[in-house]
Design an enzyme around this catalytic site. Structure first.
Site, PDB file in Angstrom:
ATOM      1  N   HIS A  74       9.278  -4.783 -11.327  1.00  0.00           N
ATOM      2  CA  HIS A  74       7.880  -4.676 -10.928  1.00  0.00           C
ATOM      3  C   HIS A  74       6.974  -5.075 -12.098  1.00  0.00           C
ATOM      4  O   HIS A  74       7.420  -5.220 -13.234  1.00  0.00           O
ATOM      5  CB  HIS A  74       7.565  -3.254 -10.466  1.00  0.00           C
ATOM      6  CG  HIS A  74       8.172  -2.916  -9.150  1.00  0.00           C
ATOM      7  ND1 HIS A  74       9.298  -2.128  -9.026  1.00  0.00           N
ATOM      8  CD2 HIS A  74       7.826  -3.263  -7.881  1.00  0.00           C
ATOM      9  CE1 HIS A  74       9.606  -2.001  -7.743  1.00  0.00           C
ATOM     10  NE2 HIS A  74       8.732  -2.685  -7.035  1.00  0.00           N
ATOM     11  N   LYS A 116      10.552   0.322   5.446  1.00  0.00           N
ATOM     12  CA  LYS A 116       9.957   1.611   5.111  1.00  0.00           C
ATOM     13  C   LYS A 116       9.138   2.185   6.266  1.00  0.00           C
ATOM     14  O   LYS A 116       9.136   3.401   6.497  1.00  0.00           O
ATOM     15  CB  LYS A 116       9.090   1.478   3.850  1.00  0.00           C
ATOM     16  CG  LYS A 116       9.907   1.263   2.587  1.00  0.00           C
ATOM     17  CD  LYS A 116      10.854   2.438   2.331  1.00  0.00           C
ATOM     18  CE  LYS A 116      11.651   2.302   1.064  1.00  0.00           C
ATOM     19  NZ  LYS A 116      12.573   3.430   0.844  1.00  0.00           N
ATOM     20  N   ARG A 165      -4.589  -2.662  -9.011  1.00  0.00           N
ATOM     21  CA  ARG A 165      -3.386  -1.874  -8.747  1.00  0.00           C
ATOM     22  C   ARG A 165      -3.514  -0.466  -9.334  1.00  0.00           C
ATOM     23  O   ARG A 165      -4.222  -0.248 -10.318  1.00  0.00           O
ATOM     24  CB  ARG A 165      -2.151  -2.551  -9.356  1.00  0.00           C
ATOM     25  CG  ARG A 165      -1.741  -3.852  -8.685  1.00  0.00           C
ATOM     26  CD  ARG A 165      -1.226  -3.647  -7.276  1.00  0.00           C
ATOM     27  NE  ARG A 165      -0.804  -4.912  -6.674  1.00  0.00           N
ATOM     28  CZ  ARG A 165      -1.583  -5.710  -5.969  1.00  0.00           C
ATOM     29  NH1 ARG A 165      -2.861  -5.401  -5.787  1.00  0.00           N
ATOM     30  NH2 ARG A 165      -1.108  -6.830  -5.442  1.00  0.00           N
ATOM     31  N   PRO A 187       4.512   6.842  -2.207  1.00  0.00           N
ATOM     32  CA  PRO A 187       3.985   6.725  -3.563  1.00  0.00           C
ATOM     33  C   PRO A 187       3.318   5.381  -3.808  1.00  0.00           C
ATOM     34  O   PRO A 187       3.663   4.382  -3.180  1.00  0.00           O
ATOM     35  CB  PRO A 187       5.237   6.875  -4.439  1.00  0.00           C
ATOM     36  CG  PRO A 187       6.362   6.421  -3.573  1.00  0.00           C
ATOM     37  CD  PRO A 187       5.968   6.775  -2.157  1.00  0.00           C
ATOM     38  N   VAL A 197      13.173   7.001  -9.752  1.00  0.00           N
ATOM     39  CA  VAL A 197      12.619   8.093  -8.957  1.00  0.00           C
ATOM     40  C   VAL A 197      13.621   9.234  -8.817  1.00  0.00           C
ATOM     41  O   VAL A 197      13.294  10.406  -9.037  1.00  0.00           O
ATOM     42  CB  VAL A 197      12.186   7.588  -7.567  1.00  0.00           C
ATOM     43  CG1 VAL A 197      11.801   8.747  -6.667  1.00  0.00           C
ATOM     44  CG2 VAL A 197      11.028   6.609  -7.706  1.00  0.00           C
ATOM     45  N   GLY A 198      14.858   8.890  -8.456  1.00  0.00           N
ATOM     46  CA  GLY A 198      15.868   9.923  -8.261  1.00  0.00           C
ATOM     47  C   GLY A 198      16.149  10.724  -9.518  1.00  0.00           C
ATOM     48  O   GLY A 198      16.310  11.961  -9.477  1.00  0.00           O
ATOM     49  N   TYR A 241      10.643  -5.523   3.176  1.00  0.00           N
ATOM     50  CA  TYR A 241      10.752  -4.180   2.586  1.00  0.00           C
ATOM     51  C   TYR A 241       9.786  -3.217   3.269  1.00  0.00           C
ATOM     52  O   TYR A 241      10.147  -2.080   3.610  1.00  0.00           O
ATOM     53  CB  TYR A 241      10.448  -4.263   1.093  1.00  0.00           C
ATOM     54  CG  TYR A 241      10.532  -2.951   0.363  1.00  0.00           C
ATOM     55  CD1 TYR A 241      11.756  -2.330   0.139  1.00  0.00           C
ATOM     56  CD2 TYR A 241       9.384  -2.331  -0.120  1.00  0.00           C
ATOM     57  CE1 TYR A 241      11.834  -1.122  -0.551  1.00  0.00           C
ATOM     58  CE2 TYR A 241       9.455  -1.123  -0.808  1.00  0.00           C
ATOM     59  CZ  TYR A 241      10.681  -0.528  -1.017  1.00  0.00           C
ATOM     60  OH  TYR A 241      10.754   0.667  -1.691  1.00  0.00           O
ATOM     61  N   SER A 273       6.693   3.576   0.415  1.00  0.00           N
ATOM     62  CA  SER A 273       6.051   2.703  -0.564  1.00  0.00           C
ATOM     63  C   SER A 273       4.658   2.351  -0.065  1.00  0.00           C
ATOM     64  O   SER A 273       4.412   2.271   1.144  1.00  0.00           O
ATOM     65  CB  SER A 273       6.859   1.423  -0.751  1.00  0.00           C
ATOM     66  OG  SER A 273       6.100   0.437  -1.404  1.00  0.00           O
ATOM     67  N   SER A 274       3.749   2.102  -0.996  1.00  0.00           N
ATOM     68  CA  SER A 274       2.386   1.743  -0.612  1.00  0.00           C
ATOM     69  C   SER A 274       2.314   0.381   0.069  1.00  0.00           C
ATOM     70  O   SER A 274       1.300   0.058   0.696  1.00  0.00           O
ATOM     71  CB  SER A 274       1.475   1.742  -1.843  1.00  0.00           C
ATOM     72  OG  SER A 274       1.938   0.818  -2.811  1.00  0.00           O
ATOM     73  N   CYS A 275       3.376  -0.416  -0.023  1.00  0.00           N
ATOM     74  CA  CYS A 275       3.349  -1.751   0.597  1.00  0.00           C
ATOM     75  C   CYS A 275       3.429  -1.677   2.123  1.00  0.00           C
ATOM     76  O   CYS A 275       3.330  -2.707   2.793  1.00  0.00           O
ATOM     77  CB  CYS A 275       4.475  -2.621   0.058  1.00  0.00           C
ATOM     78  SG  CYS A 275       6.109  -2.164   0.642  1.00  0.00           S
TER      79      CYS A 275
END
Length: 312
Positions: free
Chosen positions: A180, A141, A210, A164, A16-17, A137, A108-110
């Protein structure tokens, strides 16, 4: 953001970065602050305090995190909670102390409840129980989102939180245990093709749904939101489209050229039944993704082939 502004990208070497860095370079930004994890341990409060006091960045993209798939999340539960809390607490608080103009926090979507209605709307946060395998996690977040909103409310900080969907792309993690699902499948199908094995076994039933977003599309969205979005609460970033793990596996099988069979091990956990982001809020702000899944998987696979020596 002003072109001469000093920009700190936390996690600049990650998927991502590095995508955010590429986007900013493309837009003409040149004044970056970067540190590797060996140079700056973001879990260390004193190191982060000293770093911010010395560098005084104008803008911060907080893309650094301890991340992984189901196995890693479930195995290293304490690390996922502690490390991520420490990273975000230190960066967010020191951004406030040093007068950072704007910060983008990457979630995160989690974060959403395991059985939340689909697609996942931003207001579903904290309305039910989390998926157990990645609860630590997710809790970290969620704390980061609430911390950004609290600093906005109490101190007037312009901190935004973006959530995201599942990501993939250049510089992804292809570790055989800690990656992942999409990059893990790229590696497994590629290695199965080279070894000419008859079948590949995948965890779960293949039925979970997903959504996947190419990391460079995420970077485009983050840049857009840093320019145009200044509100409390989170905003989802995704495609608004999903597919089953079985369909994903068949697509990656096609891209990699693997000719064998696919077996599903139903004794292994599936994780959340479905995770589709509602991106109507993002679309209403004027942004939509451009890289479709098969195109993105082809790009990711070529990146994997270019770098596979480093993954072995």
């Amino acid at each position: 953001m002003e072109k001469e502004a000093k920009i700190y990208i936390a996690g600049h070497r990650g998927m991502v970065g590095s995508a955010i860095h590429r986007k900013l370079v493309k837009e003409g930004f040149t004044n970056f602050i970067t540190r590797t994890s060996k140079e700056l341990d973001l879990r260390n409060q004193q190191q982060v305090t000293d770093f911010f006091a010395m560098e005084k960045p104008d803008y911060v993209f907080l893309a650094a995190a301890k991340v992984g798939g189901i196995v890693a999340n479930n195995t290293y539960r304490a690390e996922f909670l502690y490390d991520n809390l420490q990273i975000q607490n230190n960066v967010i608080h020191n951004s406030y102390l040093c007068g950072v103009k704007k910060l983008l926090f990457m979630g995160s979507s989690c974060i959403y409840p395991k059985l939340a209605p689909q697609p996942l709307k931003e207001e579903y946060l904290l309305t039910g129980l989390l998926e157990d395998t990645n609860e630590p996690y997710a809790l970290a977040k969620i704390a980061g989102i609430k911390m950004c909103d609290a600093y906005r409310a109490q101190y007037g900080c312009n901190y935004i939180s973006v959530m995201p969907t599942n990501l993939y792309g250049y510089n992804d993690n292809y570790h055989p245990q800690n990656s992942h699902v999409l990059p893990a499948l790229i590696r497994r199908f590629h290695e199965a093709k080279l070894s000419n094995v008859a079948s590949v076994t995948i965890w779960g039933t293949g039925s979970p749904m997903r959504e996947f977003l190419f990391a460079d599309d995420l970077a485009e969205a983050c840049y857009y939101l840093m320019q145009h979005y200044n509100e409390p609460n989170l905003i989802n970033i995704g495609t608004g489209e999903d597919l089953s793990i079985k369909e994903l596996a068949l697509l990656i099988k096609k891209v990699t050229g693997y000719k064998g069979d696919i077996d599903f091990d139903a004794s292994k956990p599936d994780g959340t039944p479905r995770k589709l982001m509602d991106v109507s809020k993002l679309h209403s702000k004027g942004w939509k993704h451009t890289i479709e899944l098969e195109q993105g998987i082809n790009l990711a696979y070529q990146d994997f082939l270019n770098k596979q020596a480093a993954f072995s």
